[in-house]
Design an enzyme around this catalytic site. Structure first.
Site, short mmCIF file in Angstrom:
data_model
loop_
_atom_site.label_atom_id
_atom_site.label_comp_id
_atom_site.label_asym_id
_atom_site.label_seq_id
_atom_site.Cartn_x
_atom_site.Cartn_y
_atom_site.Cartn_z
N GLU A 1 97.25 77.20 50.94
CA GLU A 1 98.35 77.40 50.00
C GLU A 1 99.23 78.54 50.49
OE1 GLU A 1 98.00 77.40 45.53
OE2 GLU A 1 98.56 79.51 45.82
N TYR B 1 90.02 74.83 36.07
CA TYR B 1 89.46 76.18 35.96
C TYR B 1 87.95 76.10 35.86
CZ TYR B 1 94.18 77.89 34.96
OH TYR B 1 95.52 78.22 35.05
#
Length: 296
Positions: free
Chosen positions: A12, A140
Site C-alpha cells: 500500500e 477489522y
C-alpha cells in the site's frame, strides 16, 4: 489475488502532498515495481483533494507505466452517486478495474452526503453500475472502532461481503492470534472470501508513538518490550521492528493466510528488506525482477 500454492504479496502507498513528494514517490514505486507485487493499492482520503489528481493519477502510473496491477481506494462518505459514476468511468479509461470500497472517516463538523452511509452501500452500487469491476473491502480483526461488539461487527461484515466483495484486506494488527480468531469468526459466519492480512512494520519512534496514541490494535507484550527497550536507539528499533514484522509474516504464511498486504508508508527500503527476508514463502525470486524502470 493468490495462486494455487502461494500467498499473495502486495503493498500500500499513499499519494504525496507536494511536488517533491511526487518525485520521491516515483523513485519508491520504481523499487516496489521491481519486486513484482501481486498488486499495489493507492489510498484516498476524505480531505476534499481531487481524487483524479491524487489516487487515480498514481494508480494510473502504477498500472500503465510500471505494469503492476493496482487497486484504487474509494471512500464514498463525501461523494454522490454521480461522482462515483464519474470516478468509475475515469478508472475504466485507465484500464483499472479494481477498487477498495470504503465509507471513509467522517470529518468533524463536515456532514457527509448520505448517498453512501456505509461501505456496503458503495459495494452494491459499484457492482450494479460496473459489474466488470473487482471490489475489495476492509475489515477489522479487532472489531471496527464504531461497532458496539464483535458479533455486530461480524454481522455487518457478512452483509457487506454479500453485496459482492471478492476479497477482504485487514487493518493493521500486531497479534496474529487476533487474526486467527477473526478468521474463525468469519468462517462461522459463512464469510468465505479470501482475507488478506495487513502488516505495518514499525521502524522509528515517531511512528511507534503515533501508533500507540491512535491505533485500536492490541499491542502484545513482545511488541511493547521492543518499543520500551529500544526507544532511544533508532537503529536497533528499526531492526527489531522489521524483525517483528517478518516474524508475523512467516507465521501467517505458514498458517496458509491468503495474502500479506504491507503498509509501506511509502518506504521502499522497508518493503525490500521484508521482501528479501520472505520472498521464497511467496514463491518469488530472492532479489526481485531487477528490471530498470523509466520514471518519465
Amino acid at each position: 489475488m493468490t495462486s494455487a500454492t502461494h500467498a499473495s504479496l502486495s503493498f500500500e502507498i499513499f499519494p504525496p502532498n507536494t511536488q517533491v513528494g511526487e518525485e520521491k514517490l516515483l523513485a519508491t514505486l520504481a523499487q516496489l515495481g521491481d519486486l513484482a507485487p501481486d498488486f499495489i493499492s493507492v489510498t484516498c482520503s476524505n480531505n476534499k483533494r481531487n481524487i483524479k489528481e491524487t489516487t487515480l493519477k498514481v494508480a494510473g502510473y502504477i498500472k500503465n507505466q510500471l505494469g503492476v496491477p493496482t487497486i484504487a481506494h474509494l471512500p464514498a462518505a463525501y461523494l454522490t452517486h454521480s461522482q462515483v459514476k464519474e470516478i468509475l468511468r475515469a478508472l475504466d479509461q485507465l484500464g483499472i478495474h479494481q477498487v477498495l470500497a470504503l465509507r471513509g472517516d467522517i470529518l468533524p463538523d463536515v456532514p457527509p452526503t448520505n448517498d453512501f452511509r456505509y461501505a456496503s452501500d458503495l459495494v452494491a452500487f459499484i457492482n450494479q453500475q460496473a459489474p466488470h469491476f473487482a471490489v475489495s473491502g476492509a475489515c477489522y480483526p479487532e472489531v471496527h472502532p464504531e461497532s458496539p461488539d464483535r458479533v455486530t461487527d461480524i454481522k455487518n461484515l457478512k452483509f457487506k461481503t454479500d453485496q459482492g466483495l471478492e476479497h477482504l484486506i485487514t487493518q493493521l494488527f500486531f497479534d496474529n492470534d487476533c487474526f486467527y480468531q477473526f478468521q474463525e469468526n468469519c468462517q462461522l459466519a459463512d464469510i468465505n472470501v479470501p482475507i488478506i492480512a495487513g502488516i505495518m512494520p514499525i521502524i522509528n519512534r515517531k511512528q511507534a508513538l503515533r501508533l500507540i496514541q491512535t491505533s485500536e490494535a492490541q499491542l502484545p507484550r513482545k511488541f511493547l518490550a521492543i518499543l520500551d527497550k529500544y526507544e532511544h536507539n533508532p537503529i536497533a528499533l528499526r531492526d527489531a521492528g522489521l524483525a517483528y514484522a517478518v516474524d508475523q509474516i512467516v507465521d501467517l504464511v505458514t498458517q496458509d493466510v491468503a495474502g500479506i498486504h504491507l503498509y509501506t508508508m511509502n518506504n521502499a527500503a522497508t518493503a525490500r528488506h521484508i521482501y528479501q527476508a520472505t520472498a521464497s514463502l511467496f514463491g518469488k525470486p530472492a532479489q526481485g525482477n531487477q528490471q530498470l524502470i523509466q520514471l518519465g
